[in-house]
Design an enzyme around this catalytic site. Structure first.
Site, PDB file in Angstrom:
ATOM      1  N   SER A 180       0.959  -1.261   0.032  1.00  0.00           N
ATOM      2  CA  SER A 180      -0.078  -0.019  -0.072  1.00  0.00           C
ATOM      3  C   SER A 180       0.790   1.293  -0.062  1.00  0.00           C
ATOM      4  CB  SER A 180      -1.014   0.153   1.238  1.00  0.00           C
ATOM      5  OG  SER A 180      -2.086  -1.128   1.203  1.00  0.00           O
ATOM      6  N   ASP A 426      -5.755  -0.023  -4.256  1.00  0.00           N
ATOM      7  CA  ASP A 426      -4.560   0.260  -4.282  1.00  0.00           C
ATOM      8  C   ASP A 426      -3.683  -0.757  -4.825  1.00  0.00           C
ATOM      9  OD1 ASP A 426      -4.853  -0.751  -2.246  1.00  0.00           O
ATOM     10  OD2 ASP A 426      -3.571   0.546  -0.720  1.00  0.00           O
ATOM     11  N   HIS A 541      -1.353  -9.787  -1.086  1.00  0.00           N
ATOM     12  CA  HIS A 541      -1.568  -8.824  -1.936  1.00  0.00           C
ATOM     13  C   HIS A 541      -1.332  -9.617  -3.482  1.00  0.00           C
ATOM     14  CE1 HIS A 541      -0.592  -5.220   0.429  1.00  0.00           C
ATOM     15  NE2 HIS A 541      -1.633  -5.795   0.956  1.00  0.00           N
TER      16      HIS A 541
END
Lengths: 581, 144
Positions: A180, A426, A541
């Site tokens: 992030s 993001d 992620h």
């Protein structure tokens, strides 16, 4: 694009022949806003003396092109390299710039595009970040908050009902999957960097605060267009990567105490989130600072109204405050499922926390007083955090909360149509809606209960309340939003009614993680052997592209597939933040 | 800080009176009486027990070094923090433990009971710069 391809081939040639070439920051293919500030750095391996190196920009002395004097540091930080620096550089004239750095017969070349901006189109920009917001989160939020009948949704999310859409790619300079910090930095500076970095390129500097900086949109808005207002609103700790991206310059996102100082340096007019301990002097119990600075007092001395509850926040807006610092929790603000339905998490300790929707309303009230316009960033932070903890329901409820906040901004923008609204994640998480778990299906294993294809019957959540939340989440037929990447853990196939999921605990070796046995005892719990490295404690992620939606002046620039840095470029262009105004 | 002499006397007294006078049990739930965003207030009992022998149950956080006399005790196991490389991510109600002797910290993630002398008030560790509000010093621990 053709230019870049040719240049890429040329650079590949250089890398193939030179053992270790000099590195030039900003890196090649950088897009630099005309008049924005950045640090120019060239690192020469082997620690040569100044006389041995030659650097030019479009054939000229860099100092004359960049408007600042240069400094040469031999054996920087005692390392095996020397550094050429021009801090606080600016280029006012748009165009192509070629930078060459030579050491003996070794030459490195990079190409920058300096872009100007045409006449300003938008008075305001509101950038909504759903941290980790992936396609499945949107789909699930739509199912739960709008309902679905015979395959058709019974309504649109505010984030879906926008005229422009793009696919956004998020990889960084160092890796295909990013975090992030780096992801937000791309949006707020227009430069790609590496994992953990905010507002800097990742160079060889030892101090996390010394790396080559690039200006953030928070800083630009403050000094352009006569001084715009800036707002940073989140439900995470305010020092966390996404909100910090509006103001911060550090190689290490965990530099929370430095980040608080950076907020104070830039002074966004509205700062709202959790994370108060890094604002308190170390002598105060509950502080996480290592010095005696009291940043709440410092902000108050600078004219900020400090608020710590929803009631105080709303009163500050009604009283006409033009600067508000709101810290509503010592850690993250509780997510929507805990705050509104289950009353778990820290709700008993902090009973009057605002939600993101109420924060957004106040931020718009306060910021819109500035006649020069504003840039507001609103983050629904815990979509990501709950996806890390493999807690699907909490991630979905926080996506609904994000959508409610977007609705507030759309209502605000509808009055004058001078506000660019952008909604985007993001980075992605590996989440997917595979079907529905149905308690009524016979079987004594969790997998027996999973309905797929024709058996993925519509879930039976109750109709949403006025805020779009189903008030019962542990229903008998519920979404199976599953995670593609996970550590060893026990899957219960149910919402976590007693608080956020804690899938793993640290193993006895102190390095790896094992399943949290607490969940393995639950009926039908399925023990999953992780597919992630053993050091992983949670979901991760992914590099998947993101869906961006946008509306308002300048939003037509969003189309096809774009690098994440282009989000900055569209915002800067809409606001006319480039030089030469 | 107690002086060396007072500590020695204290240690002897503790040894002599061990069967009769066990350490006071304290709990994470009752360390503070309020957790406001502008700071915490120590509970009255914690303030009253300052300098006395206490026992606290919690979880050993991932240690800063493998062999150490120093570790952090947390209310819940520290598992959810993908970038948990710094104290920035630690909960605010941690208790810092200084052990009597250097011990291999093999119990990270495990529930343990720590016994030792209670220290209350802001203190900065001279070696690591780590700031803490509540400490248990001259401590030992066992798995529970």
């Amino acid at each position: 694009m053709k230019t870049w391809t040719a240049l890429g081939v040329c650079l590949l040639g250089l890398v193939a022949t030179g053992a270790q070439a000099q590195t030039i920051y900003p890196l090649t293919r950088a897009e630099i806003l005309a008049g924005s500030k950045f640090d120019f750095k060239v690192e020469f391996p082997g620690a040569p003396a100044q006389g041995a190196v030659k650097i030019t920009i479009n054939g000229q002395d860099p100092a004359s092109v960049l408007g600042q004097s240069a400094k040469f540091v031999e054996k920087e930080d005692g390392g095996d390299h020397s550094a050429y620096w021009i801090r606080g550089a600016q280029i006012a004239k748009p165009g192509a710039y070629t930078v060459e750095a030579s050491l003996g017969d070794k030459k490195a070349t990079v190409q920058w595009e300096v872009f100007g901006t045409p006449e300003r189109k938008a008075k305001n920009v509101v950038l909504f970040i759903g941290d980790g917001l992936s396609v499945a989160h949107r789909t699930a939020a739509r199912m739960l908050s709008k309902g679905i009948t015979e395959g058709r949704y019974n309504g649109e999310l505010a984030m879906d009902d926008m005229p422009h859409m793009a696919l956004v790619s998020t990889s960084g300079t160092d890796a295909i999957v990013t975090d992030s910090a780096n992801a937000m930095s791309a949006y707020t500076t227009g430069h790609k960097s590496c994992v953990n970095a905010l507002g800097v390129y990742c160079a060889k500097n030892k101090s996390t605060l010394d790396h080559p900086k690039v200006e953030t949109i928070g800083e630009l808005a403050k000094r352009r267009n006569g001084g715009m207002a800036v707002g940073v609103v989140t439900n995470s700790e305010i020092e966390d990567a996404t909100p910090a991206g509006m103001v911060a310059h550090t190689r290490r996102r965990a530099d929370y105490n430095d980040i608080v100082k950076m907020f104070h340096d830039v002074k966004p007019d509205v700062i709202m989130g959790g994370g108060s301990p890094n604002f308190l002097a170390k002598s105060t119990p509950g502080s996480k600072r290592t010095d005696d600075e009291d940043y709440i007092k410092k902000f108050e001395a600078d004219g900020y109204k400090f608020v710590s509850t929803k009631q105080e926040m709303q009163a500050a807006a009604q009283a006409g405050s033009s600067k508000v610092l709101g810290l509503f929790n010592t850690s993250n603000i509780d997510g929507a499922l805990d705050l509104k339905i289950l009353k778990k998490g820290t709700v008993s300790k902090f009973p009057d926390q605002p939600d993101l929707v109420e924060q957004t309303k106040v931020a718009l009230d306060v910021l819109s007083k500035n006649q020069n316009g504003f840039v507001l960033m609103v983050e629904s932070a815990r979509i990501d955090k709950y996806s890390h903890s493999l807690d699907s329901e909490r991630a979905i409820y926080d996506t609904i909360m994000l959508d409610n906040a977007i609705k507030v901004a759309k209502d605000f923008a509808a009055k004058k149509e001078d506000t660019l609204i952008i909604v985007v994640g993001d980075h992605a998480h590996g989440v997917s809606i595979v079907g529905t778990y149905d308690d009524e299906t016979p079987g004594n294993q969790l997998r027996d209960k999973l309905g797929i294809y024709a058996d993925s019957k519509f879930p039976n959540y109750p109709a949403p309340n006025a805020e779009g939340y189903p008030e019962k989440v542990d229903v008998s037929r519920r979404l199976a939003m599953l995670f593609t990447a996970y550590p060893d853990y026990c899957e219960t196939g149910r919402p976590y009614m007693n608080g956020e999921n804690v899938p793993t605990v640290k193993a006895a070796d102190g390095k790896t993680y094992v399943a949290n046995e607490e969940y393995c005892k639950e009926p039908l719990a399925a023990r999953r052997t992780g597919n992630l490295p053993l050091e992983s404690n949670s979901g991760v992620h992914t590099a998947d592209d993101l869906v961006l939606t946008a509306m308002g002046p300048g939003s037509e620039q969003f189309k096809a597939r774009m690098e994440n840095t282009r989000v900055f470029r569209v915002m800067a262009t809409a606001l006319g933040l480039g030089a030469g105004q | 800080m107690l002086t060396r002499r007072r500590f020695s006397i204290g240690a002897v007294l503790a040894l002599l009176s061990r069967p009769a006078k066990a350490a006071e049990w304290i709990a994470f739930d009752t360390l503070y009486k309020s957790f406001g965003v502008r700071g915490f207030e120590f509970s009255d009992r914690i303030v009253a027990l300052k300098g006395q022998e206490v026992t606290l149950t919690g979880y050993m956080a991932p240690p800063l070094r493998a062999e150490s006399t120093f570790f952090v005790l947390t209310r819940e196991p520290l598992a959810i923090c993908p970038f948990c490389q710094s104290d920035a991510d630690w909960p605010v109600d941690i208790v810092v433990i200084h052990l009597k002797a250097e011990t291999p910290l093999v119990s990270a993630g495990a529930k343990i009971a720590v016994s030792g002398r209670l220290e209350v008030g802001s203190s900065t560790d001279p070696d690591s710069g780590f700031v803490s509000q509540i400490r248990i010093v001259d401590a030992s621990y066992r798995r529970v």
